[in-house]
Scaffold this motif. Structure first.
Motif, PDB file in Angstrom:
ATOM      1  N   MET A  50       1.022  -1.132   0.143  1.00 16.90           N
ATOM      2  CA  MET A  50      -0.072  -0.225   0.077  1.00 16.90           C
ATOM      3  C   MET A  50       1.117   1.115   0.172  1.00 16.90           C
ATOM      4  SD  MET A  50      -2.540   1.010   2.832  1.00 16.90           S
ATOM      5  CE  MET A  50      -2.848  -0.750   3.370  1.00 16.90           C
ATOM      6  N   LYS A  51       0.433   2.294  -0.566  1.00 15.62           N
ATOM      7  CA  LYS A  51       1.078   3.612  -0.478  1.00 15.62           C
ATOM      8  C   LYS A  51       0.696   4.287   0.864  1.00 15.62           C
ATOM      9  CE  LYS A  51       0.542   5.127  -5.691  1.00 15.62           C
ATOM     10  NZ  LYS A  51      -0.485   4.435  -5.931  1.00 15.62           N
ATOM     11  N   LYS A  52       1.761   4.599   1.353  1.00 16.28           N
ATOM     12  CA  LYS A  52       1.541   5.337   2.708  1.00 16.28           C
ATOM     13  C   LYS A  52       0.484   6.436   2.638  1.00 16.28           C
ATOM     14  CE  LYS A  52       4.321   6.814   6.601  1.00 16.28           C
ATOM     15  NZ  LYS A  52       5.643   7.131   7.007  1.00 16.28           N
ATOM     16  N   GLU A  53       0.370   7.130   1.574  1.00 17.32           N
ATOM     17  CA  GLU A  53      -0.724   8.247   1.525  1.00 17.32           C
ATOM     18  C   GLU A  53      -2.239   7.426   1.437  1.00 17.32           C
ATOM     19  OE1 GLU A  53       1.999   8.063  -0.518  1.00 17.32           O
ATOM     20  OE2 GLU A  53       1.447   8.499  -2.729  1.00 17.32           O
ATOM     21  N   ASP A  54      -2.096   6.207   1.042  1.00 18.37           N
ATOM     22  CA  ASP A  54      -3.436   5.590   0.905  1.00 18.37           C
ATOM     23  C   ASP A  54      -3.963   4.828   2.416  1.00 18.37           C
ATOM     24  OD1 ASP A  54      -3.679   6.147  -1.554  1.00 18.37           O
ATOM     25  OD2 ASP A  54      -3.208   4.237  -2.415  1.00 18.37           O
ATOM     26  N   VAL A  55      -3.095   5.053   3.216  1.00 18.75           N
ATOM     27  CA  VAL A  55      -3.261   4.245   4.802  1.00 18.75           C
ATOM     28  C   VAL A  55      -4.562   5.044   5.216  1.00 18.75           C
ATOM     29  CG1 VAL A  55      -2.715   3.889   6.925  1.00 18.75           C
ATOM     30  CG2 VAL A  55      -1.150   3.558   4.993  1.00 18.75           C
ATOM     31  N   GLU A  56      -4.659   6.306   5.257  1.00 20.16           N
ATOM     32  CA  GLU A  56      -5.950   6.889   5.778  1.00 20.16           C
ATOM     33  C   GLU A  56      -7.349   6.466   5.081  1.00 20.16           C
ATOM     34  OE1 GLU A  56      -8.226   8.192   8.417  1.00 20.16           O
ATOM     35  OE2 GLU A  56      -6.059   8.279   8.728  1.00 20.16           O
ATOM     36  N   SER A  57      -7.238   6.200   3.708  1.00 24.11           N
ATOM     37  CA  SER A  57      -8.439   5.899   2.938  1.00 24.11           C
ATOM     38  C   SER A  57      -8.706   4.420   3.380  1.00 24.11           C
ATOM     39  CB  SER A  57      -8.325   6.210   1.436  1.00 24.11           C
ATOM     40  OG  SER A  57      -7.189   6.923   1.049  1.00 24.11           O
ATOM     41  N   TYR A  58      -7.735   3.825   3.368  1.00 26.83           N
ATOM     42  CA  TYR A  58      -7.877   2.362   3.850  1.00 26.83           C
ATOM     43  C   TYR A  58      -8.545   2.067   5.083  1.00 26.83           C
ATOM     44  CZ  TYR A  58      -5.724  -2.277   5.594  1.00 26.83           C
ATOM     45  OH  TYR A  58      -5.614  -3.512   5.811  1.00 26.83           O
ATOM     46  N   LEU A  59      -8.109   2.882   6.164  1.00 29.23           N
ATOM     47  CA  LEU A  59      -8.853   2.964   7.435  1.00 29.23           C
ATOM     48  C   LEU A  59     -10.296   3.469   7.622  1.00 29.23           C
ATOM     49  CD1 LEU A  59      -5.921   4.163   9.592  1.00 29.23           C
ATOM     50  CD2 LEU A  59      -6.683   1.988   9.481  1.00 29.23           C
ATOM     51  N   GLU A  60     -10.480   4.577   6.570  1.00 32.73           N
ATOM     52  CA  GLU A  60     -11.673   5.267   6.449  1.00 32.73           C
ATOM     53  C   GLU A  60     -12.861   4.183   5.796  1.00 32.73           C
ATOM     54  OE1 GLU A  60     -12.850   7.944   7.619  1.00 32.73           O
ATOM     55  OE2 GLU A  60     -14.775   7.293   6.676  1.00 32.73           O
ATOM     56  N   GLU A  61     -12.312   3.612   4.596  1.00 31.62           N
ATOM     57  CA  GLU A  61     -13.025   2.405   4.091  1.00 31.62           C
ATOM     58  C   GLU A  61     -13.619   1.398   4.918  1.00 31.62           C
ATOM     59  OE1 GLU A  61     -12.242   1.996  -0.284  1.00 31.62           O
ATOM     60  OE2 GLU A  61     -12.899   0.004  -0.211  1.00 31.62           O
ATOM     61  N   PHE A  62     -12.471   0.920   5.843  1.00 34.13           N
ATOM     62  CA  PHE A  62     -12.830  -0.024   6.675  1.00 34.13           C
ATOM     63  C   PHE A  62     -14.024   0.203   7.612  1.00 34.13           C
ATOM     64  CE2 PHE A  62     -12.470  -2.120  10.651  1.00 34.13           C
ATOM     65  CZ  PHE A  62     -12.844  -3.378  10.471  1.00 34.13           C
ATOM     66  N   ARG A  63     -13.931   1.638   8.280  1.00 33.54           N
ATOM     67  CA  ARG A  63     -14.908   2.139   9.188  1.00 33.54           C
ATOM     68  C   ARG A  63     -16.171   2.081   8.447  1.00 33.54           C
ATOM     69  NH1 ARG A  63     -10.580   5.323  11.314  1.00 33.54           N
ATOM     70  NH2 ARG A  63     -10.424   6.762   9.656  1.00 33.54           N
ATOM     71  N   SER A  64     -16.187   2.396   7.302  1.00 32.17           N
ATOM     72  CA  SER A  64     -17.478   2.349   6.697  1.00 32.17           C
ATOM     73  C   SER A  64     -18.066   1.372   6.499  1.00 32.17           C
ATOM     74  CB  SER A  64     -17.734   3.602   5.606  1.00 32.17           C
ATOM     75  OG  SER A  64     -17.560   2.808   4.504  1.00 32.17           O
ATOM     76  N   LEU A  65     -17.286   0.373   6.094  1.00 29.92           N
ATOM     77  CA  LEU A  65     -17.912  -1.167   6.098  1.00 29.92           C
ATOM     78  C   LEU A  65     -18.176  -1.959   7.368  1.00 29.92           C
ATOM     79  CD1 LEU A  65     -15.307  -2.556   3.263  1.00 29.92           C
ATOM     80  CD2 LEU A  65     -17.741  -2.159   2.843  1.00 29.92           C
ATOM     81  N   LYS A  66     -17.282  -1.466   8.348  1.00 30.29           N
ATOM     82  CA  LYS A  66     -17.988  -1.903   9.557  1.00 30.29           C
ATOM     83  C   LYS A  66     -19.182  -1.473  10.139  1.00 30.29           C
ATOM     84  CE  LYS A  66     -15.904  -2.668  14.187  1.00 30.29           C
ATOM     85  NZ  LYS A  66     -14.898  -2.414  15.187  1.00 30.29           N
ATOM     86  N   ASN A  67     -19.471  -0.266   9.829  1.00 30.87           N
ATOM     87  CA  ASN A  67     -20.958   0.662  10.169  1.00 30.87           C
ATOM     88  C   ASN A  67     -21.892  -0.540   9.286  1.00 30.87           C
ATOM     89  OD1 ASN A  67     -20.452   1.997  12.197  1.00 30.87           O
ATOM     90  ND2 ASN A  67     -20.034   3.789  10.625  1.00 30.87           N
ATOM     91  N   GLU A  68     -21.725  -0.391   7.999  1.00 36.28           N
ATOM     92  CA  GLU A  68     -22.644  -1.086   7.071  1.00 36.28           C
ATOM     93  C   GLU A  68     -22.879  -2.357   7.515  1.00 36.28           C
ATOM     94  OE1 GLU A  68     -21.524  -0.261   3.001  1.00 36.28           O
ATOM     95  OE2 GLU A  68     -23.037  -1.498   2.175  1.00 36.28           O
ATOM     96  N   TYR A  69     -21.917  -3.460   7.763  1.00 40.53           N
ATOM     97  CA  TYR A  69     -22.301  -4.667   8.017  1.00 40.53           C
ATOM     98  C   TYR A  69     -22.129  -5.151   9.441  1.00 40.53           C
ATOM     99  CZ  TYR A  69     -21.396  -5.158   2.991  1.00 40.53           C
ATOM    100  OH  TYR A  69     -21.713  -4.838   1.618  1.00 40.53           O
ATOM    101  N   GLN A  70     -22.533  -4.132  10.080  1.00 43.06           N
ATOM    102  CA  GLN A  70     -22.685  -4.545  11.642  1.00 43.06           C
ATOM    103  C   GLN A  70     -23.685  -5.497  12.035  1.00 43.06           C
ATOM    104  OE1 GLN A  70     -23.288  -0.845  13.872  1.00 43.06           O
ATOM    105  NE2 GLN A  70     -22.254  -1.562  15.695  1.00 43.06           N
ATOM    106  N   GLY A  71     -23.620  -6.497  12.954  1.00 46.16           N
ATOM    107  CA  GLY A  71     -24.567  -7.380  13.289  1.00 46.16           C
ATOM    108  C   GLY A  71     -24.629  -8.585  12.074  1.00 46.16           C
ATOM    109  N   ARG A  72     -23.808  -8.444  11.149  1.00 48.94           N
ATOM    110  CA  ARG A  72     -23.847  -9.692   9.977  1.00 48.94           C
ATOM    111  C   ARG A  72     -22.700 -10.398  10.066  1.00 48.94           C
ATOM    112  NH1 ARG A  72     -25.797  -7.113   4.601  1.00 48.94           N
ATOM    113  NH2 ARG A  72     -25.924  -9.293   4.120  1.00 48.94           N
ATOM    114  N   ILE A  73     -21.350  -9.536  10.738  1.00 44.53           N
ATOM    115  CA  ILE A  73     -20.406 -10.362  10.656  1.00 44.53           C
ATOM    116  C   ILE A  73     -19.519  -9.342  11.659  1.00 44.53           C
ATOM    117  CG2 ILE A  73     -19.350  -9.049   8.614  1.00 44.53           C
ATOM    118  CD1 ILE A  73     -17.893 -11.760   7.925  1.00 44.53           C
ATOM    119  N   GLU A  74     -18.461  -9.916  12.547  1.00 39.10           N
ATOM    120  CA  GLU A  74     -17.407  -9.181  13.353  1.00 39.10           C
ATOM    121  C   GLU A  74     -16.478  -8.612  12.284  1.00 39.10           C
ATOM    122  OE1 GLU A  74     -16.149 -10.157  16.948  1.00 39.10           O
ATOM    123  OE2 GLU A  74     -18.024 -10.969  17.532  1.00 39.10           O
ATOM    124  N   LEU A  75     -16.122  -7.668  11.983  1.00 35.48           N
ATOM    125  CA  LEU A  75     -15.008  -7.188  11.131  1.00 35.48           C
ATOM    126  C   LEU A  75     -13.938  -6.600  11.797  1.00 35.48           C
ATOM    127  CD1 LEU A  75     -16.912  -5.807   8.020  1.00 35.48           C
ATOM    128  CD2 LEU A  75     -15.855  -7.814   8.031  1.00 35.48           C
TER     129      LEU A  75
END
Ligand SMILES: [Zn+2]
Ligand SMILES: [Zn+2]
Length: 279
Positions: A50-75
């Motif tokens: 991964m590029k260092k400048e992409d780390v923040e978007s990586y974390l951000e994309e994960f946070r939004s998926l975690k919210n979206e799929y809450q209750g269906r799987i532990e992410l």
């Protein structure tokens, strides 16, 4: 049914699909818990990290998926961090300060005697070429350099899971058949596993190559060491494709049971817990 995986790449690194595709496939297959672990940035660009400048978007994309799929799987969110040298490895401040659920520490790269960085995590044919071109065709020295990096990584810390320990065995065996039967090899392996146990890391059984090459990393020949040294173990698919999230999992769990290992580690409600193998 131990439907978990914590080693998974995405299009943020060399994974072949967006993060969400892995999550959807894991849910479709009934996984209870799933972790994303793209290759962490190195101090230089590569096609697989991964590029260092992409780390923040990586974390951000994960946070939004975690919210979206809450209750269906532990992410969970992690990174697979390379031990390159004392300046770039899982223990450095930069990685320690990232808000991650866990970290996998792996060795993919060695330095030759000119200081040139050589990727030894490649096909066996390419490995042989690199061994000849960079390491004087010296299997023993190269394997010992690999083990030494893993030892340094374990010494410095900053990670939870040792990634594909002993992966060099497959490539090295292609260049020198039965190399892992040599006494010096067995000693280096034993010292490494003992140190991992002493330091309290978990070790994955990586199933990425099982259906292609017929080996786990580490392979079944190491399972007696894992058992003897009471190393907490988990099964990871290291999937780069969503359709492979579950690849080799049952086979690895069965092989662990055959070796007398009856428990695997699972991340449940944010805590690593030992769970019985149910296959
Ligand atoms: Zn890796
Ligand atoms: Zn990986």
């Amino acid at each position: 049914m131990n439907l978990t995986n914590y080693h998974s790449h995405t299009s943020f690194c060399d994974g072949r699909a967006p993060m969400e595709d892995f999550v959807k496939e894991a849910i479709r297959q009934g996984f209870t818990s799933y972790g994303i672990s793209s290759h962490a940035p190195l101090p230089f660009p590569t096609h697989w990290t991964m590029k260092k400048e992409d780390v923040e978007s990586y974390l951000e994309e994960f946070r939004s998926l975690k919210n979206e799929y809450q209750g269906r799987i532990e992410l969970y969110i992690g990174l697979e961090i390379d031990y390159l040298d004392e300046y770039s490895n899982p223990s450095i401040e930069y990685f320690r300060n990232l808000p991650l659920d866990y970290r996998i520490g792996s060795v993919h790269l060695l330095k030759d005697d000119k200081g040139e960085i050589v990727d030894v995590d490649c096909s066996k044919e390419v490995f042989k070429e690199r061994l000849d071109n960079h390491f004087h065709s010296d299997v023993k020295a190269t394997v010992l350099a690999y083990f030494s990096k893993l030892m340094s990584m374990a010494e410095l810390g900053g990670f939870d899971i040792v990634g594909h320990a002993d992966k060099i065995a497959y490539n090295a065996s292609f260049c020198q058949p039965n190399v892992s039967e040599q006494s010096w090899y067995k000693q280096a392996q034993r010292d490494l596993f003992a140190f991992i146990s002493e330091k309290g890391y978990m070790m994955e059984v990586n199933t990425k190559a099982y259906h292609k090459l017929g080996v786990f990393y580490p392979d079944t020949t190491c399972f007696s060491l894992i058992k003897e040294m009471h190393i907490p173990v988990l099964v990871n698919s290291d999937s780069h494709y969503p359709e492979l999230v579950n690849d080799g999992r049952i086979e690895a769990l069965q092989a662990l049971k055959t070796a007398g290992i009856n428990m695997v580690m699972e991340l449940i409600a944010g805590k690593w817990q030992e769970n019985p193998i149910l296959v």
